[in-house]
Write a protein that holds these residues in place. Sequence first.
Motif, PDB file in Angstrom:
ATOM      1  N   ASP A 257      10.231 -14.183  -3.398  1.00  0.00           N
ATOM      2  CA  ASP A 257       9.279 -13.090  -3.607  1.00  0.00           C
ATOM      3  C   ASP A 257       9.969 -11.737  -3.525  1.00  0.00           C
ATOM      4  OD1 ASP A 257       7.447 -15.159  -3.526  1.00  0.00           O
ATOM      5  OD2 ASP A 257       6.954 -14.815  -1.421  1.00  0.00           O
ATOM      6  N   LEU A 258       9.536 -10.823  -4.375  1.00  0.00           N
ATOM      7  CA  LEU A 258      10.109  -9.482  -4.394  1.00  0.00           C
ATOM      8  C   LEU A 258       9.005  -8.464  -4.608  1.00  0.00           C
ATOM      9  CD1 LEU A 258      12.832 -10.969  -6.499  1.00  0.00           C
ATOM     10  CD2 LEU A 258      13.430  -9.669  -4.467  1.00  0.00           C
ATOM     11  N   TYR A 484      -5.503 -12.543  -2.563  1.00  0.00           N
ATOM     12  CA  TYR A 484      -4.188 -12.137  -3.058  1.00  0.00           C
ATOM     13  C   TYR A 484      -4.190 -10.758  -3.721  1.00  0.00           C
ATOM     14  CZ  TYR A 484      -5.766 -13.784  -7.680  1.00  0.00           C
ATOM     15  OH  TYR A 484      -6.440 -13.970  -8.859  1.00  0.00           O
ATOM     16  N   LEU A 485      -5.366 -10.227  -4.049  1.00  0.00           N
ATOM     17  CA  LEU A 485      -5.430  -8.905  -4.665  1.00  0.00           C
ATOM     18  C   LEU A 485      -5.103  -7.792  -3.671  1.00  0.00           C
ATOM     19  CD1 LEU A 485      -8.569  -9.153  -6.974  1.00  0.00           C
ATOM     20  CD2 LEU A 485      -6.174  -9.113  -7.646  1.00  0.00           C
ATOM     21  N   TYR A 493       1.348 -11.974  -5.304  1.00  0.00           N
ATOM     22  CA  TYR A 493       0.969 -11.036  -6.360  1.00  0.00           C
ATOM     23  C   TYR A 493       1.136  -9.612  -5.811  1.00  0.00           C
ATOM     24  CZ  TYR A 493      -1.403 -14.744  -9.029  1.00  0.00           C
ATOM     25  OH  TYR A 493      -1.710 -15.868  -9.747  1.00  0.00           O
ATOM     26  N   TRP A 494       2.344  -9.082  -5.856  1.00  0.00           N
ATOM     27  CA  TRP A 494       2.554  -7.784  -5.208  1.00  0.00           C
ATOM     28  C   TRP A 494       1.825  -6.639  -5.882  1.00  0.00           C
ATOM     29  CZ3 TRP A 494       3.989  -5.481  -0.921  1.00  0.00           C
ATOM     30  CH2 TRP A 494       4.609  -6.257   0.057  1.00  0.00           C
ATOM     31  N   GLY A 495       1.792  -6.615  -7.206  1.00  0.00           N
ATOM     32  CA  GLY A 495       1.208  -5.461  -7.880  1.00  0.00           C
ATOM     33  C   GLY A 495      -0.263  -5.591  -8.186  1.00  0.00           C
ATOM     34  N   ALA A 496      -0.887  -6.687  -7.755  1.00  0.00           N
ATOM     35  CA  ALA A 496      -2.275  -6.958  -8.156  1.00  0.00           C
ATOM     36  C   ALA A 496      -3.233  -5.854  -7.724  1.00  0.00           C
ATOM     37  CB  ALA A 496      -2.724  -8.297  -7.582  1.00  0.00           C
ATOM     38  N   GLY A 504       6.282  -9.913  -6.783  1.00  0.00           N
ATOM     39  CA  GLY A 504       5.621 -11.136  -6.356  1.00  0.00           C
ATOM     40  C   GLY A 504       6.584 -12.298  -6.421  1.00  0.00           C
ATOM     41  N   THR A 505       6.064 -13.500  -6.605  1.00  0.00           N
ATOM     42  CA  THR A 505       6.928 -14.677  -6.655  1.00  0.00           C
ATOM     43  C   THR A 505       7.664 -14.712  -7.992  1.00  0.00           C
ATOM     44  OG1 THR A 505       5.436 -15.913  -5.212  1.00  0.00           O
ATOM     45  CG2 THR A 505       7.036 -17.180  -6.469  1.00  0.00           C
TER      46      THR A 505
END
Length: 545
Positions: A257-258, A484-485, A493-496, A504-505
Amino acid sequence: MYFNINNNGRFLIFLVILTFLIPSVFIFSEGMQEYEQSLLEKEELSLMVQQLSDEIEDMKEQNVDPYKEIGSVPGYNPRAKYYEVPEGFKKIDSRVRYIGNLRGSWEEMGYQYGERTGDLILNVFNYSVDFFAQRNKDINQLKTELKLYQAQIEAYAPEMMEFMKGIADGASWQLSESPYAEDMSDFEKILLVNIHLDLDFFPPKTDGGKDFSIEYSTHDSLALKEHCTGFACSGKDSGELLSPTKNGETIVVNNCDLAQFVPYGWNCVFIATPNDPDANTFWSIQPAGVVGGLNLCANDEGVSLGNFFGGQSEDTSYDYGVPMGVLQIHALAYADTADEAVEIMVFGDERYRFETNRKKVLQTGLWSYLAADSNEVMVLETTPNRHAVRSPGDMNETGNYVIYANWYGSKHYYDENNVFVNEPIGICPPEFPERYYTYEWFIKYNFGQIDEAMAKEGQKITYYYEKDTGRRIDFLEGSSYPLYLGVHTISAYWGAALGMDIGGTAHASQVIVEPAGRIKLNWVQGRPCEWVGPWQSADFFGYQK
């Protein structure tokens, strides 16, 4: 002589002329038809050529490469094409590129690697130069820092230098297309790709009085809080700690994940069979151009190593040490057990210690590693000057397993002189503990039933289990929005929350060591919860020496 031609004579002459003229007309007519047919055929041929040309251009646009299809399966990530990439870069493929078996000397294997992934390496390199330019590091500064990392690599893993040289030669025809082609040698380009994350996450503050440190903005600070999540379940009991797996298999999983975009989507998988008599056959997944170990790798002795951003620590003396990918893949190549791998990553060999005048390997920053074989599982936790090994039970595990979620859990450590210090290696509690407890409850709920398929279900998780109660939480508090949002789940989901699909993954993988000895290797592109169909997979059958 005078000829008097009457009407009958003229008629005869007309018949004679007509006799010759009619066949000529037919011949001319047939010729016209053949000519028209020829024009039609030429038009059709021209159209076919144009269509073929268009298809070839489409293939170029899509980076179609014969090696991309090696080992391909029906499974794919249909959402990968929507992952956001920097302007000017090509979209992420729906699968990780599997480039097959690399064989020969380290340099020969590197050449095969570079030749099969040159287009992807070009993306990774160009992105790296642009990335560091935005952080006030120009080409000359980068080249200065590369030499400092190179000295450590040469002392720790000289064969990795040969591997990188081979990658550079194999990818040279693609690297020549870079706008920075003349600014660095091809070898320096590959070296930059291999130290990217170490220099990004943990930039050393000074070198010889020259300040290379950077002030990070609020957004950039997320880059220092990358989140990979994984676990290792042993297939054997250890005293009162029973195996949580169903059939006695050892299972290691890792979601890479990043928090921001980094070039992990331009990735590849290979199996390497060195002709070095002391080296193992090994498998690895990583961004194209990296020697391996970002984030999971395994060898044919059943040893697995998974890499993670470590956590928080007071020890922030980041240095130009051995890059974590090199640290990991060298140990994997020469270790026959998880214990041996850990010892290599911590102490190197006698030559390294002599050349560097150090007692331990110089670490670049805050990294940790899952280490496992068919007999035991553990976590190696490192900071620039500390190391500790965490075993099942040290964090109140109820079985023979360990979990990693960017949390330093060891209650003591060894310092740079390998002296025991009875204090925690890092800062507790972790900044994001939810992922750790989600896997803790996942293993408890499925204890004794965890197999390959169950492990994949765990890697898809987009919810939390509450720490104290084990209650499953699917939605944001007081909201109908999926969890996850707003926060970081295992399938990330980092940018969600920002309405973006960035971060994200980046990829997920697993190693299954079966009791009979088969080692199965599975992976997917992007988030496992988005993957459709069978995972990409391989094993070591037929690849050994």
